[in-house]
Design a protein around this motif. Structure first.
Motif, PDB file in Angstrom:
ATOM      1  N   PHE A 249       0.870  -1.100  -0.086  1.00  0.00           N
ATOM      2  CA  PHE A 249      -0.146   0.168   0.047  1.00  0.00           C
ATOM      3  C   PHE A 249       0.841   1.148   0.128  1.00  0.00           C
ATOM      4  O   PHE A 249       1.795   1.449   0.859  1.00  0.00           O
TER       5      PHE A 249
ATOM      6  N   PHE B 136      -4.822   6.212   1.954  1.00  0.00           N
ATOM      7  CA  PHE B 136      -4.335   5.147   1.357  1.00  0.00           C
ATOM      8  C   PHE B 136      -4.405   4.895   0.126  1.00  0.00           C
ATOM      9  O   PHE B 136      -5.880   5.147  -0.515  1.00  0.00           O
ATOM     10  N   GLY B 137      -3.624   4.347  -0.770  1.00  0.00           N
ATOM     11  CA  GLY B 137      -3.822   3.888  -2.458  1.00  0.00           C
ATOM     12  C   GLY B 137      -4.839   2.416  -2.275  1.00  0.00           C
ATOM     13  O   GLY B 137      -5.087   2.092  -0.952  1.00  0.00           O
ATOM     14  N   PRO B 138      -5.153   1.648  -3.508  1.00  0.00           N
ATOM     15  CA  PRO B 138      -6.028   0.665  -3.120  1.00  0.00           C
ATOM     16  C   PRO B 138      -5.020  -0.729  -2.993  1.00  0.00           C
ATOM     17  O   PRO B 138      -5.676  -1.762  -2.775  1.00  0.00           O
ATOM     18  N   GLY B 139      -3.972  -0.548  -3.152  1.00  0.00           N
ATOM     19  CA  GLY B 139      -3.000  -1.665  -2.813  1.00  0.00           C
ATOM     20  C   GLY B 139      -2.523  -2.220  -4.126  1.00  0.00           C
ATOM     21  O   GLY B 139      -3.199  -2.192  -5.350  1.00  0.00           O
TER      22      GLY B 139
ATOM     23  N   TYR C 253      -8.518   2.917  11.408  1.00  0.00           N
ATOM     24  CA  TYR C 253      -8.617   2.720   9.959  1.00  0.00           C
ATOM     25  C   TYR C 253      -9.521   1.383   9.726  1.00  0.00           C
ATOM     26  O   TYR C 253      -9.564   0.555  10.603  1.00  0.00           O
TER      27      TYR C 253
ATOM     28  N   GLN D 220     -10.523  -1.507   6.495  1.00  0.00           N
ATOM     29  CA  GLN D 220     -10.486  -2.050   5.452  1.00  0.00           C
ATOM     30  C   GLN D 220     -11.563  -3.135   4.981  1.00  0.00           C
ATOM     31  O   GLN D 220     -11.435  -4.188   5.730  1.00  0.00           O
TER      32      GLN D 220
ATOM     33  N   GLN E 268     -10.562  -3.816  -0.500  1.00  0.00           N
ATOM     34  CA  GLN E 268     -10.454  -2.251  -0.430  1.00  0.00           C
ATOM     35  C   GLN E 268      -9.176  -2.044   0.164  1.00  0.00           C
ATOM     36  O   GLN E 268      -8.634  -2.677   0.995  1.00  0.00           O
ATOM     37  N   HIS E 269      -9.030  -0.635   0.095  1.00  0.00           N
ATOM     38  CA  HIS E 269      -8.034   0.105   0.866  1.00  0.00           C
ATOM     39  C   HIS E 269      -8.262   0.585   2.153  1.00  0.00           C
ATOM     40  O   HIS E 269      -9.391   0.669   2.377  1.00  0.00           O
ATOM     41  N   LEU E 270      -7.276   0.940   2.735  1.00  0.00           N
ATOM     42  CA  LEU E 270      -7.641   1.347   4.181  1.00  0.00           C
ATOM     43  C   LEU E 270      -8.093   2.850   4.124  1.00  0.00           C
ATOM     44  O   LEU E 270      -7.813   3.758   3.528  1.00  0.00           O
TER      45      LEU E 270
ATOM     46  N   PHE F 277      -8.133  -1.516  11.918  1.00  0.00           N
ATOM     47  CA  PHE F 277      -6.823  -1.431  12.297  1.00  0.00           C
ATOM     48  C   PHE F 277      -6.741  -0.130  13.269  1.00  0.00           C
ATOM     49  O   PHE F 277      -7.232   1.072  12.805  1.00  0.00           O
TER      50      PHE F 277
END
Lengths: 113, 113
Positions: A90, A104-107, B36, B38, B42-44, B90
């Motif tokens: 990420f 955060f980005g989408p990973g 956070y 998730q 998907q992203h955080l 998280f």
């Protein structure tokens, strides 16, 4: 108008190969990060850059080399990929280092075969 | 060094049940605190954060968290969960004197319809 974007979303490759993951943010933030999330969902910081300069480099093998051509981009290059590198990576950004909300980005899901 | 503990690794609830996820940290100084979420695949995303002021903070989607300094805790709560709350949660802590945002190991919440 994605805030933090990463490419590719999925990456499947063989052991020993070299690969790069790109990250871009359009939030005008000064700080960018790379995190690794392992198969147990444990999230750990790898690097952070502030104004294109490295400020945090955790215990990451030197096969991993971040590069920040400008404040909006932080790319991650990985040499000689190993099985243990398989994870979700990420990218994130914040206005200032750590003390503000990180976006955060989408990973990027990396699978090393 | 600071550390973050999330004692509940997996939580299964039925819809409309109340939720409380524990988060404890080990740093004795002033901290910034985050939760956070998730969602699957998907992203955080930031749920809520505490920097200063009222120790009871409200976030998105009906979540709230209470900072109890004497207990080094920042537990997440929601009075009535929905199936759509199924996700990984998280907790993260940043010591204001330092440069590191440390994540807990995450809590996987499954809400049964």
């Amino acid at each position: 108008d994605t805030a933090v974007s990463q490419t590719p979303k999925y990456l499947v490759t063989q052991m020993g190969n070299d690969k790069s993951i790109k990250c871009e943010q359009n939030l005008g933030h000064d700080t960018m990060y790379w995190y690794k999330q392992d198969s147990k969902k444990f999230l750990k910081i790898m690097f952070s850059y502030n104004n294109k300069e490295l400020i945090i480099n955790e215990t990451v093998p030197n096969r991993f080399s971040p590069k920040s051509p400008d404040k909006a981009h932080l790319n991650l290059h990985i040499n000689s990929l190993e099985l243990g590198d398989s994870a979700v990576y990420f990218c994130a950004s914040s206005q200032v280092p750590y003390r503000e909300t990180q976006y955060f980005g989408p990973g990027t899901r990396l699978l090393v075969l | 060094a600071q550390s973050v503990s999330q004692h509940n690794h997996h939580v299964i609830l039925s819809e409309a049940a109340s939720l409380e996820l524990g988060c404890n940290y080990s740093y004795g100084g002033t901290v910034n605190l985050f939760w956070y979420v998730q969602y699957p695949g998907q992203h955080l995303q930031l749920l809520l954060k505490y920097f200063s002021g009222d120790p009871l903070v409200k976030g998105i989607k009906g979540f709230e968290a209470e900072f109890i300094k004497s207990k080094f805790s920042f537990n997440l709560r929601k009075p009535s969960v929905q199936w759509s709350d199924t996700a990984e949660y998280f907790c993260a802590v940043n010591a204001k004197a330092g440069n590191m945002l440390t994540f807990g190991g995450g809590t996987r919440l499954m809400v049964k319809p």
